[in-house]
Design a protein around this motif. Structure first.
Motif, mmCIF file in Angstrom:
data_model
loop_
_atom_site.group_PDB
_atom_site.id
_atom_site.type_symbol
_atom_site.label_atom_id
_atom_site.label_comp_id
_atom_site.label_asym_id
_atom_site.label_seq_id
_atom_site.Cartn_x
_atom_site.Cartn_y
_atom_site.Cartn_z
ATOM 1 N N THR A 1 30.139 -90.590 65.652
ATOM 2 C CA THR A 1 30.215 -89.683 65.412
ATOM 3 C C THR A 1 31.055 -88.934 64.014
ATOM 4 O OG1 THR A 1 29.284 -88.652 67.821
ATOM 5 C CG2 THR A 1 30.286 -86.912 66.398
ATOM 6 N N ALA B 1 29.449 -94.254 71.115
ATOM 7 C CA ALA B 1 29.245 -92.894 70.079
ATOM 8 C C ALA B 1 30.042 -91.833 69.826
ATOM 9 C CB ALA B 1 28.588 -92.375 71.377
ATOM 10 N N ALA C 1 36.063 -86.548 77.434
ATOM 11 C CA ALA C 1 36.682 -85.419 79.172
ATOM 12 C C ALA C 1 35.549 -85.465 79.348
ATOM 13 C CB ALA C 1 36.794 -83.773 79.034
ATOM 14 N N CYS C 2 33.648 -85.188 79.471
ATOM 15 C CA CYS C 2 32.658 -85.688 80.207
ATOM 16 C C CYS C 2 32.334 -86.808 80.679
ATOM 17 C CB CYS C 2 31.572 -84.509 80.339
ATOM 18 S SG CYS C 2 31.943 -82.927 79.922
ATOM 19 N N ASP C 3 32.321 -87.594 79.611
ATOM 20 C CA ASP C 3 31.268 -88.589 79.948
ATOM 21 C C ASP C 3 32.394 -90.289 79.800
ATOM 22 O OD1 ASP C 3 28.911 -87.598 79.925
ATOM 23 O OD2 ASP C 3 28.777 -86.868 77.607
ATOM 24 N N ILE C 4 33.096 -90.475 79.534
ATOM 25 C CA ILE C 4 34.510 -91.238 79.852
ATOM 26 C C ILE C 4 35.070 -91.175 80.354
ATOM 27 C CG2 ILE C 4 36.026 -93.031 78.391
ATOM 28 C CD1 ILE C 4 34.614 -91.965 75.851
ATOM 29 N N ARG D 1 28.843 -73.429 64.015
ATOM 30 C CA ARG D 1 28.505 -74.817 63.578
ATOM 31 C C ARG D 1 29.711 -75.345 64.326
ATOM 32 N NH1 ARG D 1 24.879 -77.788 58.959
ATOM 33 N NH2 ARG D 1 24.549 -79.470 59.962
ATOM 34 N N ARG E 1 33.911 -79.320 69.804
ATOM 35 C CA ARG E 1 33.724 -79.346 71.725
ATOM 36 C C ARG E 1 32.668 -80.378 72.299
ATOM 37 N NH1 ARG E 1 32.614 -73.298 71.190
ATOM 38 N NH2 ARG E 1 34.385 -71.794 71.439
ATOM 39 N N ALA E 2 31.742 -80.496 71.087
ATOM 40 C CA ALA E 2 31.071 -81.666 71.542
ATOM 41 C C ALA E 2 31.733 -82.897 71.641
ATOM 42 C CB ALA E 2 29.587 -82.111 70.948
ATOM 43 N N GLN F 1 33.429 -83.123 74.702
ATOM 44 C CA GLN F 1 33.098 -83.701 75.770
ATOM 45 C C GLN F 1 32.448 -85.033 76.439
ATOM 46 O OE1 GLN F 1 30.759 -80.063 75.426
ATOM 47 N NE2 GLN F 1 32.127 -78.235 75.866
ATOM 48 N N MET F 2 32.794 -85.333 75.122
ATOM 49 C CA MET F 2 31.682 -86.682 75.238
ATOM 50 C C MET F 2 33.302 -87.553 75.697
ATOM 51 S SD MET F 2 30.497 -87.478 71.201
ATOM 52 C CE MET F 2 29.942 -89.474 71.530
ATOM 53 N N MET G 1 40.120 -78.702 79.363
ATOM 54 C CA MET G 1 40.148 -78.296 78.092
ATOM 55 C C MET G 1 39.531 -76.880 78.166
ATOM 56 S SD MET G 1 36.331 -80.436 76.923
ATOM 57 C CE MET G 1 35.745 -80.494 78.803
ATOM 58 N N ARG H 1 32.247 -75.363 65.396
ATOM 59 C CA ARG H 1 32.806 -75.491 66.711
ATOM 60 C C ARG H 1 32.141 -76.314 67.762
ATOM 61 N NH1 ARG H 1 34.324 -69.998 65.301
ATOM 62 N NH2 ARG H 1 32.577 -69.304 66.148
ATOM 63 N N GLN H 2 30.784 -76.084 67.699
ATOM 64 C CA GLN H 2 30.076 -76.552 68.395
ATOM 65 C C GLN H 2 30.453 -78.384 68.286
ATOM 66 O OE1 GLN H 2 27.311 -78.762 68.099
ATOM 67 N NE2 GLN H 2 27.358 -78.386 70.236
ATOM 68 N N ARG H 3 30.405 -78.710 67.349
ATOM 69 C CA ARG H 3 30.858 -80.524 67.464
ATOM 70 C C ARG H 3 32.005 -80.261 67.551
ATOM 71 N NH1 ARG H 3 33.499 -82.992 63.144
ATOM 72 N NH2 ARG H 3 32.730 -85.265 62.494
#
Lengths: 224, 224
Positions: free
Chosen positions: B151, B147, B107-110, B94, B100-101, B104-105, B73, B96-98
């Motif tokens: 989203t 999730a 690349a971090c959590d799966i 705003r 990246r989130a 990250q859902m 990322m 960009r936040q979405r």
């Protein structure tokens, strides 16, 4: 932009929430803590009300007015873009790459392997005993911190903090990960650079105020 | 800045490397693929030579001239900052936040729960049978994609792609994750929005060229 009306859905011991608390404090942004107890009531993050805020059923969630913001690193970059002073990202693309990479070494490759839902899955689905789960947790923390230390030590970009002389996104991620490492009894002796940086961070009021034990939902000493 | 001399240390089936291949293609940046076979020779990522490039012993690594860039990322954001056209990030904080989130859902959590080193640990340290490891993998993909679908669906920011009408960092992460989901036999029927977006992505030459089977180190059909 007005800082009014910031609410952080947080759990005192969540290291992802801890990251965002640090960033909010470094920005000098007041916020209201909305405690979500990850263990009580079968986990308050699994209520329909919280699922509406975050279908991942994870903390933190940051409400900025009516905006619902999820994922800690992404929230911190939003805070940095919305309130640029003091900056939490360096000035050049190359340094930003390095800071994000250090943050992601922690937030992608250490923390998600050890968070509550994963340890609960191992316990309940596979009956992995506590001691084995702790071994798993320590293993991934060690593998990860070895690489973080290697990245930080003897690198000219490293200063009092992960990147230069001011805290960045990388420090927001490092300090909570070291808290977790100590909680699980990881031997921190090999991590000379990491220990030095964390010590510098924890000397700052903004980091101190974000510590788990200083949260409104922290249990009394000896509690859980 | 010159695009000359870009080398990507990659493995055809690595979904983190796949993300970066998509981004390089979307930017129209030529690059040389440096194959790192994650299974042969006990894993070529564990050689001292590769460890010098990345102490995490993970792909991808991107070399831009003499710069060594790690973490997919973070590499993609570097590419976007260095070669801004076409943008891989939206125009507002705003959005960009979405984006990246969503990234990250995944690349971090799966993904980190299911990558090779984790499955190897379960196999070798705990003797978890293949079928149980596959159940683990599918479990975290399902939890995560549920999730992500929540989203994306019925959100006014979602368009032909995760955010609007152009691919972003989020699509760079989503398409490889869906490849992984299909590889492990996850039922994709519930993910109507995800399937529509991935179909739009894979209609583009930039995504097609990045597919695992189109890499120089991909085995002949039927190989491994």
């Amino acid at each position: 932009m007005s800082a009014g009306n910031i609410r952080l859905y947080s759990y005192w011991r969540s290291s992802a929430a801890y990251r965002v608390r640090i960033a909010l404090n470094l920005k000098g942004l007041p916020f209201e803590t909305m405690p979500v107890h990850l263990l009580q009531d079968g986990g308050q993050q699994h209520t329909p009300e919280f699922n509406d805020l975050n279908p991942q059923e994870l903390v933190p969630v940051l409400m900025h007015g009516n905006r619902i913001l999820r994922q800690s690193m992404s929230i911190i970059e939003y805070l940095d873009e919305t309130w640029p002073t003091p900056p939490l990202m360096p000035a050049t693309a190359r340094e930003r790459q390095r800071v994000r990479a250090i943050a992601q070494m922690i937030a992608c490759d250490i923390h998600p392997l050890n968070n509550l839902r994963v340890l609960q899955f191992m316990d309940k689905t596979w009956n992995v005993p506590q001691a084995e789960r702790d071994t798993w947790t320590r293993h991934w923390i060690k593998v990860g911190l070895d690489a973080v230390e290697d990245t930080l030590c003897d690198n000219p970009s490293t200063g009092d903090f992960c990147d230069g002389e001011q805290p960045t996104l990388a420090d927001c991620c490092l300090v909570p990960q070291v808290f977790n490492a100590e909680r699980f009894g990881v031997d921190m002796a090999p991590y000379r650079t990491i220990r030095r940086i964390v010590q510098n961070c924890l000397a700052m009021d903004e980091f101190k105020a974000a510590r788990p034990e200083n949260q409104p939902d922290a249990p009394a000493p000896g509690g859980n």
